[in-house]
Design a protein around this motif. Structure first.
Motif, PDB file in Angstrom:
ATOM      1  N   ARG A  95     -76.692   8.963  12.458  1.00  0.00           N
ATOM      2  CA  ARG A  95     -77.560   9.400  11.365  1.00  0.00           C
ATOM      3  C   ARG A  95     -78.104   8.181  10.631  1.00  0.00           C
ATOM      4  O   ARG A  95     -77.555   7.071  10.726  1.00  0.00           O
ATOM      5  CB  ARG A  95     -76.793  10.290  10.390  1.00  0.00           C
ATOM      6  CG  ARG A  95     -75.623   9.584   9.708  1.00  0.00           C
ATOM      7  CD  ARG A  95     -74.902  10.488   8.718  1.00  0.00           C
ATOM      8  NE  ARG A  95     -73.715   9.845   8.145  1.00  0.00           N
ATOM      9  CZ  ARG A  95     -73.740   9.014   7.121  1.00  0.00           C
ATOM     10  NH1 ARG A  95     -74.907   8.700   6.527  1.00  0.00           N
ATOM     11  NH2 ARG A  95     -72.616   8.477   6.646  1.00  0.00           N
ATOM     12  N   VAL A  96     -79.177   8.382   9.881  1.00  0.00           N
ATOM     13  CA  VAL A  96     -79.720   7.328   9.026  1.00  0.00           C
ATOM     14  C   VAL A  96     -78.773   7.128   7.850  1.00  0.00           C
ATOM     15  O   VAL A  96     -78.336   8.088   7.203  1.00  0.00           O
ATOM     16  CB  VAL A  96     -81.125   7.696   8.518  1.00  0.00           C
ATOM     17  CG1 VAL A  96     -81.628   6.635   7.530  1.00  0.00           C
ATOM     18  CG2 VAL A  96     -82.099   7.846   9.679  1.00  0.00           C
ATOM     19  N   GLY A  97     -78.425   5.883   7.600  1.00  0.00           N
ATOM     20  CA  GLY A  97     -77.541   5.579   6.480  1.00  0.00           C
ATOM     21  C   GLY A  97     -77.482   4.090   6.226  1.00  0.00           C
ATOM     22  O   GLY A  97     -77.717   3.277   7.125  1.00  0.00           O
ATOM     23  N   ASP A  98     -77.177   3.731   4.993  1.00  0.00           N
ATOM     24  CA  ASP A  98     -77.083   2.331   4.565  1.00  0.00           C
ATOM     25  C   ASP A  98     -75.617   2.018   4.286  1.00  0.00           C
ATOM     26  O   ASP A  98     -74.983   2.673   3.439  1.00  0.00           O
ATOM     27  CB  ASP A  98     -77.915   2.135   3.307  1.00  0.00           C
ATOM     28  CG  ASP A  98     -77.999   0.679   2.859  1.00  0.00           C
ATOM     29  OD1 ASP A  98     -77.183  -0.142   3.328  1.00  0.00           O
ATOM     30  OD2 ASP A  98     -78.878   0.369   2.031  1.00  0.00           O
ATOM     31  N   VAL A  99     -75.078   1.037   4.984  1.00  0.00           N
ATOM     32  CA  VAL A  99     -73.662   0.697   4.809  1.00  0.00           C
ATOM     33  C   VAL A  99     -73.351   0.345   3.357  1.00  0.00           C
ATOM     34  O   VAL A  99     -72.237   0.580   2.876  1.00  0.00           O
ATOM     35  CB  VAL A  99     -73.270  -0.454   5.759  1.00  0.00           C
ATOM     36  CG1 VAL A  99     -74.013  -1.734   5.412  1.00  0.00           C
ATOM     37  CG2 VAL A  99     -71.760  -0.684   5.737  1.00  0.00           C
ATOM     38  N   LYS A 100     -74.325  -0.183   2.625  1.00  0.00           N
ATOM     39  CA  LYS A 100     -74.096  -0.557   1.229  1.00  0.00           C
ATOM     40  C   LYS A 100     -73.909   0.662   0.335  1.00  0.00           C
ATOM     41  O   LYS A 100     -73.448   0.546  -0.801  1.00  0.00           O
ATOM     42  CB  LYS A 100     -75.263  -1.408   0.709  1.00  0.00           C
ATOM     43  CG  LYS A 100     -75.476  -2.720   1.454  1.00  0.00           C
ATOM     44  CD  LYS A 100     -76.473  -3.626   0.770  1.00  0.00           C
ATOM     45  CE  LYS A 100     -77.853  -3.006   0.647  1.00  0.00           C
ATOM     46  NZ  LYS A 100     -78.442  -2.692   1.992  1.00  0.00           N
ATOM     47  N   GLU A 125     -74.871 -11.053  -2.842  1.00  0.00           N
ATOM     48  CA  GLU A 125     -74.579  -9.754  -3.456  1.00  0.00           C
ATOM     49  C   GLU A 125     -74.727  -8.625  -2.435  1.00  0.00           C
ATOM     50  O   GLU A 125     -73.867  -7.735  -2.341  1.00  0.00           O
ATOM     51  CB  GLU A 125     -75.510  -9.505  -4.645  1.00  0.00           C
ATOM     52  CG  GLU A 125     -75.266  -8.161  -5.324  1.00  0.00           C
ATOM     53  CD  GLU A 125     -76.219  -7.915  -6.484  1.00  0.00           C
ATOM     54  OE1 GLU A 125     -76.157  -6.817  -7.066  1.00  0.00           O
ATOM     55  OE2 GLU A 125     -77.019  -8.822  -6.801  1.00  0.00           O
ATOM     56  N   ASN A 126     -75.804  -8.654  -1.653  1.00  0.00           N
ATOM     57  CA  ASN A 126     -76.019  -7.590  -0.672  1.00  0.00           C
ATOM     58  C   ASN A 126     -75.068  -7.698   0.517  1.00  0.00           C
ATOM     59  O   ASN A 126     -74.616  -6.679   1.048  1.00  0.00           O
ATOM     60  CB  ASN A 126     -77.469  -7.599  -0.193  1.00  0.00           C
ATOM     61  CG  ASN A 126     -78.416  -7.013  -1.210  1.00  0.00           C
ATOM     62  OD1 ASN A 126     -78.098  -6.036  -1.880  1.00  0.00           O
ATOM     63  ND2 ASN A 126     -79.583  -7.620  -1.362  1.00  0.00           N
ATOM     64  N   VAL A 127     -74.782  -8.928   0.958  1.00  0.00           N
ATOM     65  CA  VAL A 127     -73.804  -9.089   2.036  1.00  0.00           C
ATOM     66  C   VAL A 127     -72.452  -8.548   1.586  1.00  0.00           C
ATOM     67  O   VAL A 127     -71.769  -7.826   2.328  1.00  0.00           O
ATOM     68  CB  VAL A 127     -73.683 -10.574   2.453  1.00  0.00           C
ATOM     69  CG1 VAL A 127     -72.576 -10.735   3.497  1.00  0.00           C
ATOM     70  CG2 VAL A 127     -75.014 -11.084   3.009  1.00  0.00           C
ATOM     71  N   LEU A 221     -66.759 -14.208   1.582  1.00  0.00           N
ATOM     72  CA  LEU A 221     -67.207 -12.868   1.201  1.00  0.00           C
ATOM     73  C   LEU A 221     -66.300 -11.790   1.778  1.00  0.00           C
ATOM     74  O   LEU A 221     -66.055 -10.763   1.140  1.00  0.00           O
ATOM     75  CB  LEU A 221     -68.654 -12.665   1.633  1.00  0.00           C
ATOM     76  CG  LEU A 221     -69.672 -13.517   0.868  1.00  0.00           C
ATOM     77  CD1 LEU A 221     -71.040 -13.473   1.542  1.00  0.00           C
ATOM     78  CD2 LEU A 221     -69.785 -13.053  -0.580  1.00  0.00           C
ATOM     79  N   LEU A 222     -65.803 -12.003   2.991  1.00  0.00           N
ATOM     80  CA  LEU A 222     -64.842 -11.056   3.565  1.00  0.00           C
ATOM     81  C   LEU A 222     -63.588 -10.977   2.700  1.00  0.00           C
ATOM     82  O   LEU A 222     -63.081  -9.876   2.411  1.00  0.00           O
ATOM     83  CB  LEU A 222     -64.473 -11.476   4.986  1.00  0.00           C
ATOM     84  CG  LEU A 222     -65.446 -11.076   6.091  1.00  0.00           C
ATOM     85  CD1 LEU A 222     -65.200 -11.893   7.353  1.00  0.00           C
ATOM     86  CD2 LEU A 222     -65.326  -9.579   6.402  1.00  0.00           C
ATOM     87  N   LYS A 223     -63.085 -12.107   2.268  1.00  0.00           N
ATOM     88  CA  LYS A 223     -61.893 -12.115   1.426  1.00  0.00           C
ATOM     89  C   LYS A 223     -62.191 -11.480   0.068  1.00  0.00           C
ATOM     90  O   LYS A 223     -61.355 -10.758  -0.492  1.00  0.00           O
ATOM     91  CB  LYS A 223     -61.377 -13.541   1.275  1.00  0.00           C
ATOM     92  CG  LYS A 223     -60.800 -14.107   2.562  1.00  0.00           C
ATOM     93  CD  LYS A 223     -60.400 -15.573   2.421  1.00  0.00           C
ATOM     94  CE  LYS A 223     -59.872 -16.122   3.738  1.00  0.00           C
ATOM     95  NZ  LYS A 223     -59.536 -17.573   3.655  1.00  0.00           N
TER      96      LYS A 223
END
Length: 273
Positions: A95-100, A125-127, A221-223
């Motif tokens: 489906r269409v979707g934004d992970v954010k 910020e977005n990442v 950023l992962l941490k």
């Protein structure tokens, strides 16, 4: 044009060439063993592909016996994914979707970001929001797998032209070449496509911009998103990052166990980067 508009414009024009550029059979040979080892060793049963594109990983991992759902911000890619997955009975899995913007719902054992998708997000910020979306979609102890370009290596070499695909088929020829422009805050991939059918060649250029996320920024950023136990590889043969200096970067990380924060992570600790 802002990055979001540019991204939608790119995929609207490139979607029908995408599976020629990266054929499913070639990708299965390249990635299959990696996924079997990582997913089996981590007890994975369910997967969400957060940038599912034309549906390759939904199909491959479903064939391996996993429950897989896919989302993608591009309606053009989801249209193509539904076409590709219809005969397998999997078209309702995407489906269409934004992970954010993932909200509380079904939780998965594994979240994917494959094929240089995460660098479509511009700005830390977005990442971070994208990583937090994947974190939120995971069960405690679940894993994330991120595959993207090794921008550190790309910027070190600054190769302008990179041949990517050349193949002959029964009815013609398919060739793709990257022409890359390097900037401080973005890298521009100009994809030159030459597709011959029935003796009639067609030539097109598609342009897409990426955020050149370096390794240290991605680890940070992962941490910050809550992940730990990072393992970094330079290819799907699971060679540790930095051994041969390829242009691939693969990261596996885990959502923390809340029931026992002191519990030692159990996946491939010897392969940490």
């Amino acid at each position: 044009m802002n990055p979001s508009d540019s991204l939608h414009r790119f995929y609207s024009g490139f979607v029908d060439k995408y599976d020629l550029f990266a054929s499913w059979e070639e990708r299965k040979r390249r990635e299959g063993r990696f996924f079997r080892q990582i997913l089996q060793s981590n007890g994975v049963e369910s997967v969400i592909d957060c940038f599912c594109g034309t549906g390759f990983h939904v199909a491959m991992l479903s064939e391996m016996g996993y429950h897989v759902d896919g989302i993608d911000i591009s309606p053009h890619m989801i249209r193509k994914a539904k076409e590709n997955l219809k005969d397998m009975g999997l078209d309702d899995r995407v489906r269409v979707g934004d992970v954010k913007e993932l909200v509380a719902g079904e939780k998965y054992d594994c979240a994917l970001s494959m094929g240089n998708s995460l660098p479509h997000e511009f700005g830390d910020e977005n990442v971070l929001k994208a990583l937090e979306g994947m974190y939120g979609a995971l069960k405690y102890g679940g894993i994330v797998i991120i595959h993207m370009e090794n921008f550190d290596r790309l910027y070190e070499d600054k190769e302008r032209f990179i041949p990517s695909v050349y193949r002959r088929t029964g009815d013609g020829t398919e060739a793709f070449i990257f022409a890359i422009d390097y900037y401080e805050d973005r890298v521009v991939f100009n994809i030159l496509s030459l597709i011959e059918r029935g003796g009639k060649p067609g030539f097109e250029v598609d342009v897409v911009e990426y955020n050149p996320i370096n390794v240290e920024s991605l680890k940070r950023l992962l941490k910050e998103a809550g992940f730990s136990g990072l393992a970094l590889y330079e290819d799907f043969m699971m060679r540790p990052l930095g051994r041969d200096g390829t242009y691939d970067l693969i990261v596996v990380a885990r959502k923390r166990q809340v029931s026992d924060k002191r519990k030692q992570l159990y996946f491939l600790e010897d392969a940490k980067g």
